[in-house]
Scaffold this active site. Structure first.
Site, PDB file in Angstrom:
ATOM      1  CE  LYS A   1     -11.466  -6.115   2.935  1.00 36.69           C
ATOM      2  NZ  LYS A   1     -10.762  -6.890   1.941  1.00 36.69           N
TER       3      LYS A   1
ATOM      4  CG  HIS B   1      -2.220  -0.879   1.328  1.00 38.65           C
ATOM      5  ND1 HIS B   1      -2.288  -2.028   2.644  1.00 38.65           N
ATOM      6  CD2 HIS B   1      -3.381  -1.317   0.406  1.00 38.65           C
ATOM      7  CE1 HIS B   1      -3.037  -2.507   2.018  1.00 38.65           C
ATOM      8  NE2 HIS B   1      -3.532  -2.793   0.982  1.00 38.65           N
TER       9      HIS B   1
ATOM     10  CB  SER C   1      -4.341  -6.984   4.395  1.00 36.87           C
ATOM     11  OG  SER C   1      -4.054  -5.570   3.891  1.00 36.87           O
TER      12      SER C   1
ATOM     13  NE  ARG D   1      -2.534  -7.137  -4.297  1.00 36.72           N
ATOM     14  CZ  ARG D   1      -3.310  -7.343  -3.232  1.00 36.72           C
ATOM     15  NH1 ARG D   1      -3.117  -7.747  -2.605  1.00 36.72           N
ATOM     16  NH2 ARG D   1      -4.831  -7.215  -4.058  1.00 36.72           N
TER      17      ARG D   1
HETATM   18  P1  ADP Z   1      -9.648  -3.444  -0.497  1.00 32.36           P
HETATM   19  O1  ADP Z   1      -9.694  -2.024  -0.429  1.00 32.36           O
HETATM   20  O2  ADP Z   1      -9.884  -3.988  -1.866  1.00 32.36           O
HETATM   21  O3  ADP Z   1     -10.168  -4.464   0.248  1.00 32.36           O
HETATM   22  P2  ADP Z   1      -7.202  -3.261   0.010  1.00 32.36           P
HETATM   23  O4  ADP Z   1      -7.441  -2.559   1.307  1.00 32.36           O
HETATM   24  O5  ADP Z   1      -6.402  -4.353   0.375  1.00 32.36           O
HETATM   25  O6  ADP Z   1      -8.178  -3.793  -1.038  1.00 32.36           O
HETATM   26  O7  ADP Z   1      -6.273  -2.738  -0.976  1.00 32.36           O
HETATM   27  C1  ADP Z   1      -6.309  -2.083  -1.082  1.00 32.36           C
HETATM   28  C2  ADP Z   1      -5.811  -0.832  -2.748  1.00 32.36           C
HETATM   29  O8  ADP Z   1      -4.434  -1.677  -2.169  1.00 32.36           O
HETATM   30  C3  ADP Z   1      -6.094  -2.107  -3.718  1.00 32.36           C
HETATM   31  O9  ADP Z   1      -6.214  -1.192  -5.513  1.00 32.36           O
HETATM   32  C4  ADP Z   1      -5.195  -3.444  -3.709  1.00 32.36           C
HETATM   33  O10 ADP Z   1      -5.600  -3.460  -5.343  1.00 32.36           O
HETATM   34  C5  ADP Z   1      -4.230  -2.267  -3.760  1.00 32.36           C
HETATM   35  N1  ADP Z   1      -3.108  -3.482  -2.937  1.00 32.36           N
HETATM   36  C6  ADP Z   1      -3.160  -3.899  -2.087  1.00 32.36           C
HETATM   37  N2  ADP Z   1      -2.226  -4.671  -1.912  1.00 32.36           N
HETATM   38  C7  ADP Z   1      -1.158  -4.640  -2.829  1.00 32.36           C
HETATM   39  C8  ADP Z   1      -0.118  -5.105  -2.766  1.00 32.36           C
HETATM   40  N3  ADP Z   1       0.818  -5.993  -2.087  1.00 32.36           N
HETATM   41  N4  ADP Z   1       0.690  -3.871  -4.452  1.00 32.36           N
HETATM   42  C9  ADP Z   1       0.177  -2.595  -4.845  1.00 32.36           C
HETATM   43  N5  ADP Z   1      -0.743  -2.266  -5.057  1.00 32.36           N
HETATM   44  C10 ADP Z   1      -2.174  -3.310  -3.455  1.00 32.36           C
END
Ligand code: ADP
Length: 169
Positions: free
Chosen positions: A43, A19, A131, A93
């Site tokens: 979730k 992130h 995460s 990713r």
């Molecule tokens: P969501 O918002 O779908 O619940 P997350 O909070 O985990 O997912 O991630 C927020 C954003 O960051 C999403 O666009 C996700 O694809 C991206 N993201 C999460 N982990 C990574 C990573 N390791 N590298 C690049 N982008 C990521």
């Protein structure tokens, strides 16, 4: 020149180095970046939205005043309008992210015609980082310091040390 306002939304449960990589890249493309924690993710979240906001704040502190961490509830595009965001940033990713992200992007743009959605690709070392994977490793006592900012590593250690039965979380 009008300022470009970027919005990087997510559950951030918790914020990882992946992130952070995306936030840094997004910051190069805008004047102000809102890292926006979804207050009510579908979730069940491990951390409350207040905890997630605090962890995002300590994780992005080094990026300076152009980054602001907020939390929001409701429709993303409504929040984008409220803060006058020009661009929504999301991270991609692997191909696995693409279908869902593409669908959401099209829905969001049909609800907010002026917004642009920008997908950013992280450094390849973060491609497999999520995460949930970090939480799994932390639960089992793995060393997750290379995957998350220090404040998050500490919060995970505390969280899982408190758990009487690690497999129940
Ligand atoms: P969501 O918002 O779908 O619940 P997350 O909070 O985990 O997912 O991630 C927020 C954003 O960051 C999403 O666009 C996700 O694809 C991206 N993201 C999460 N982990 C990574 C990573 N390791 N590298 C690049 N982008 C990521």
């Amino acid at each position: 020149m009008p300022k470009i306002i970027g919005l990087y939304p997510g559950s951030f449960d918790p914020f990882t180095n992946g992130h952070l990589d995306i936030a840094k890249r997004a910051l190069k493309m805008c004047d102000h970046l809102y890292v926006a924690v979804v207050g009510n993710p579908n979730k069940n979240s491990t951390f409350t939205s207040e905890e997630r906001v605090k962890l995002c704040e300590s994780s992005t502190h080094g990026l300076g005043k152009k980054v602001r961490v907020v939390s929001f509830n409701g429709l993303l595009v409504d929040y984008a309008r409220e803060i006058k965001a020009n661009i929504i940033f999301r991270g991609l990713r692997a191909v696995a992210d693409f279908e869902y992200e593409f669908q959401m992007a099209l829905i969001n743009r049909s609800l907010h015609k002026q917004i642009e959605i920008c997908f950013l690709v992280p450094n390849e070392k973060f491609i497999f980082l999520s995460s949930s994977a970090v939480k799994e490793a932390a639960k089992l006592g793995g060393d997750i310091r290379g995957f998350v900012p220090p404040a998050v590593a500490k919060a995970l250690r505390v969280r899982y040390a408190q758990s009487p039965n690690p497999s129940s979380r």
